[in-house]
Scaffold this active site. Structure first.
Site, short mmCIF file in Angstrom:
data_model
loop_
_atom_site.label_atom_id
_atom_site.label_comp_id
_atom_site.label_asym_id
_atom_site.label_seq_id
_atom_site.Cartn_x
_atom_site.Cartn_y
_atom_site.Cartn_z
CB VAL A 9 -0.97 0.03 1.21
CG1 VAL A 9 -2.01 -1.10 1.08
CG2 VAL A 9 -0.24 -0.05 2.52
CB SER A 10 0.46 4.50 -1.60
OG SER A 10 0.29 3.87 -2.85
#
Length: 110
Positions: A9-10
């Site tokens: 995930v970012s």
């Protein structure tokens, strides 16, 4: 021959639960997970996963990612090591003729 999962995930604030569930559905043996932007090509868990996978393994991801260039480099590494890639979201499995074709299309577009 192992089933390996890679979750990304970012940001630190994003949750990995949905991707964890997908990995459970695939019954992966080991998961590499990190919270870093896909724009950053220097991802420690990605490097660790690429070092870990072996000929005959299958790598499961939720999605292929944003950077086509980065993706193609990763796929080249996996192919050289004899590792199959399965992308859940894009419904791509490089162990099938249609999956290999889709990756060829991505490469041609880039």
């Amino acid at each position: 021959m192992s089933k390996i999962g890679y979750i990304r995930v970012s940001t630190e604030h994003q949750e990995t639960a949905r991707q964890q569930e997908i990995m459970c559905d695939y019954q992966v043996d080991r998961i590499f997970s990190e919270k870093l932007s896909g724009a950053n090509a220097d991802r420690p868990q990605l490097r660790a996963m690429l070092d870990y996978v072996r000929d005959g393994d299958t790598l499961y991801v939720e999605s292929l990612g944003r950077s086509t260039k980065d993706l193609l480099n990763i796929i080249d590494t996996l192919t050289d090591k004899g590792v199959t890639l399965v992308s859940h979201k894009e419904n791509i499995d490089t162990n099938t003729p249609s999956g290999k074709f889709m990756l060829t299309v991505f490469a041609a577009i880039s």
